[in-house]
Design a protein around this motif. Sequence first.
Motif, short mmCIF file in Angstrom:
data_model
loop_
_atom_site.label_atom_id
_atom_site.label_comp_id
_atom_site.label_asym_id
_atom_site.label_seq_id
_atom_site.Cartn_x
_atom_site.Cartn_y
_atom_site.Cartn_z
N LYS A 194 114.38 100.37 31.40
CA LYS A 194 113.08 100.47 30.74
C LYS A 194 113.27 101.12 29.37
CE LYS A 194 108.47 102.57 31.08
NZ LYS A 194 107.54 103.37 31.91
N GLN A 195 112.57 100.58 28.38
CA GLN A 195 112.66 101.12 27.04
C GLN A 195 111.27 101.18 26.42
OE1 GLN A 195 116.13 100.45 24.24
NE2 GLN A 195 114.64 99.03 23.39
N VAL A 196 110.95 102.33 25.81
CA VAL A 196 109.65 102.52 25.16
C VAL A 196 109.89 102.91 23.71
CG1 VAL A 196 107.46 103.78 25.18
CG2 VAL A 196 108.64 103.31 27.34
N GLU A 212 106.69 98.51 25.38
CA GLU A 212 107.54 98.75 26.55
C GLU A 212 108.25 97.48 26.98
OE1 GLU A 212 104.90 102.23 28.81
OE2 GLU A 212 104.99 100.21 29.62
N THR A 213 109.51 97.61 27.31
CA THR A 213 110.24 96.51 27.94
C THR A 213 110.83 97.04 29.24
OG1 THR A 213 112.23 97.05 26.67
CG2 THR A 213 110.80 95.34 25.79
N ILE A 214 110.56 96.32 30.32
CA ILE A 214 111.03 96.74 31.64
C ILE A 214 111.74 95.57 32.30
CG2 ILE A 214 110.37 97.66 33.90
CD1 ILE A 214 107.81 98.72 32.58
N TYR A 215 112.94 95.82 32.75
CA TYR A 215 113.73 94.80 33.44
C TYR A 215 114.02 95.28 34.85
CZ TYR A 215 117.41 91.37 34.36
OH TYR A 215 118.16 90.36 34.88
N ASP A 216 113.62 94.50 35.86
CA ASP A 216 113.78 94.93 37.25
C ASP A 216 114.95 94.26 37.96
OD1 ASP A 216 112.91 92.37 37.69
OD2 ASP A 216 111.14 92.91 38.87
#
Length: 235
Positions: free
Chosen positions: A91-93, A104-108
């Motif tokens: 996750k990057q904010v 926000e970028t979120i990779y699961d």
Amino acid sequence: MKRKLHKKNIIWILAIIFVIGISLFIYFFFKNGNKNLNLGNNLSNKTNQEIEEYILNISSYEADIELQVESNKNNTKYKLKQSYVSPNIEKQVVQEPSNIQGLETIYDGSKLTIHNTKLNLTTVYENYSYLTDNQIWLNSFIQDYQEAKAEGKNANMYEEGNMLVMEVKSDSSNPYISSKKLFIDKQTGKINKLVVQDENQKNLVYILYNEIKINSIKKEEILAFRLRELSANQY
């Protein structure tokens, strides 16, 4: 007289028991206290090899970073908050610049979610295999270093001033990147910066770690945003 003597003996025995009890309490208190002090990210008394092993075994981290990306035409600066949990949760904010603040970028591990907090807009990419330029992630450096070390080439650790440097040299598959260097403070054992350079030792990527917490976050905390979004969409 015998009664008095007997009474004194009892008092003396009780006093000895009391002193022994207090001594044992202090001993175990400080023993356990020292154990607690040695936990966490305190690497100040570790050898270079122990620090290297610790870095290579990082399973999660949270970091406030200053990122500088240089090219022939411009120099771009960002302030970011990154979170990572092994093997591939990220996750990057964006904190700065202001025009993309809150992005926000979120990779699961399979889906990439991009959320604009200012506009309250969300985009989801299914079956996304690659998050972003992995040169800006600490876990990417660790993976590259581990792979190079396993092959017995292109990875080494050395001292430079008051820093320990873990360096991995790039293979021929990437003509633009020559080396990646992770700088660690010798006195504190804290990660200081990550630098990606070209063959002329010009900085392509410069990351300053203002704050970093190692092995302190769980997968559920990073993905909490997605859970909130799913709940909100139900109403």
